[in-house]
Scaffold this motif. Sequence first.
Motif, PDB file in Angstrom:
ATOM      1  N   TYR A  75       0.850  -1.193   0.000  1.00 18.99           N
ATOM      2  CA  TYR A  75       0.000   0.000   0.000  1.00 18.99           C
ATOM      3  C   TYR A  75       0.877   1.232   0.000  1.00 18.99           C
ATOM      4  O   TYR A  75       1.867   1.293   0.736  1.00 18.99           O
ATOM      5  N   TRP A  76       0.480   2.226  -0.792  1.00 22.33           N
ATOM      6  CA  TRP A  76       1.294   3.429  -0.979  1.00 22.33           C
ATOM      7  C   TRP A  76       0.434   4.680  -0.900  1.00 22.33           C
ATOM      8  O   TRP A  76      -0.723   4.699  -1.341  1.00 22.33           O
ATOM      9  N   GLY A  77       1.048   5.726  -0.358  1.00 19.84           N
ATOM     10  CA  GLY A  77       0.439   7.036  -0.416  1.00 19.84           C
ATOM     11  C   GLY A  77       0.811   7.745  -1.712  1.00 19.84           C
ATOM     12  O   GLY A  77       1.532   7.182  -2.551  1.00 19.84           O
ATOM     13  N   GLN A  78       0.344   8.982  -1.857  1.00 20.30           N
ATOM     14  CA  GLN A  78       0.561   9.744  -3.088  1.00 20.30           C
ATOM     15  C   GLN A  78       1.857  10.536  -3.071  1.00 20.30           C
ATOM     16  O   GLN A  78       2.296  11.009  -4.118  1.00 20.30           O
ATOM     17  N   GLY A  79       2.449  10.716  -1.915  1.00 27.48           N
ATOM     18  CA  GLY A  79       3.732  11.401  -1.832  1.00 27.48           C
ATOM     19  C   GLY A  79       3.625  12.862  -1.453  1.00 27.48           C
ATOM     20  O   GLY A  79       2.591  13.508  -1.653  1.00 27.48           O
ATOM     21  N   THR A  80       4.725  13.376  -0.908  1.00 32.89           N
ATOM     22  CA  THR A  80       4.837  14.789  -0.568  1.00 32.89           C
ATOM     23  C   THR A  80       6.229  15.260  -0.973  1.00 32.89           C
ATOM     24  O   THR A  80       7.225  14.566  -0.745  1.00 32.89           O
ATOM     25  N   GLN A  81       6.293  16.439  -1.579  1.00 32.10           N
ATOM     26  CA  GLN A  81       7.553  16.942  -2.125  1.00 32.10           C
ATOM     27  C   GLN A  81       8.391  17.592  -1.027  1.00 32.10           C
ATOM     28  O   GLN A  81       7.901  18.445  -0.274  1.00 32.10           O
ATOM     29  N   VAL A  82       9.655  17.210  -0.984  1.00 26.42           N
ATOM     30  CA  VAL A  82      10.634  17.862  -0.110  1.00 26.42           C
ATOM     31  C   VAL A  82      11.725  18.440  -0.996  1.00 26.42           C
ATOM     32  O   VAL A  82      12.327  17.726  -1.793  1.00 26.42           O
ATOM     33  N   THR A  83      11.950  19.745  -0.856  1.00 24.83           N
ATOM     34  CA  THR A  83      12.981  20.414  -1.632  1.00 24.83           C
ATOM     35  C   THR A  83      13.941  21.105  -0.682  1.00 24.83           C
ATOM     36  O   THR A  83      13.520  21.916   0.146  1.00 24.83           O
ATOM     37  N   VAL A  84      15.220  20.747  -0.785  1.00 22.92           N
ATOM     38  CA  VAL A  84      16.250  21.342   0.063  1.00 22.92           C
ATOM     39  C   VAL A  84      17.120  22.223  -0.833  1.00 22.92           C
ATOM     40  O   VAL A  84      17.844  21.732  -1.693  1.00 22.92           O
ATOM     41  N   SER A  85      17.006  23.519  -0.627  1.00 28.06           N
ATOM     42  CA  SER A  85      17.702  24.456  -1.494  1.00 28.06           C
ATOM     43  C   SER A  85      17.851  25.800  -0.799  1.00 28.06           C
ATOM     44  O   SER A  85      16.990  26.210  -0.019  1.00 28.06           O
ATOM     45  N   SER A  86      18.952  26.472  -1.117  1.00 27.30           N
ATOM     46  CA  SER A  86      19.146  27.817  -0.576  1.00 27.30           C
ATOM     47  C   SER A  86      18.615  28.864  -1.542  1.00 27.30           C
ATOM     48  O   SER A  86      18.681  30.062  -1.272  1.00 27.30           O
TER      49      SER A  86
END
Length: 122
Positions: free
Chosen positions: A111-122
């Motif tokens: 079973y899987w969720g739809q996901g959430t975006q993580v962006t690491v940037s300056s």
Amino acid sequence: QLQLVESGGGLVQPGGSLRLSCVASGVRLDSYTIGWFRQAPGKEREGVSCFTSGGNTNYADSVKGRFTISRDNAKKTVYLQMNSLKSEDTAVYFCAATWGVATLRRSQYDYWGQGTQVTVSS
């Protein structure tokens, strides 16, 4: 039917922190192993961490010492606390559910969720 919904992603500077949440509905969360996975552009989905129903945890080497997984069965929620974030942590993060051992193998999750975006940037 188990359903999973992730939240908590966003834009953060290098060295910063985020806490992701994965909320389950439909069944008892404490019967499952819950894993966190991530997929960066052009790369395969990889296991990050997991938490079994028995309380065992597992972490990918790339996140050991920086990420912490926890769960609140009463709230049917699994958290991923991410500290000291790096640009290479940028990805879509997914939670997933299976039974049994503390595996980070994507193929073993049902079973899987739809996901959430993580962006690491300056």
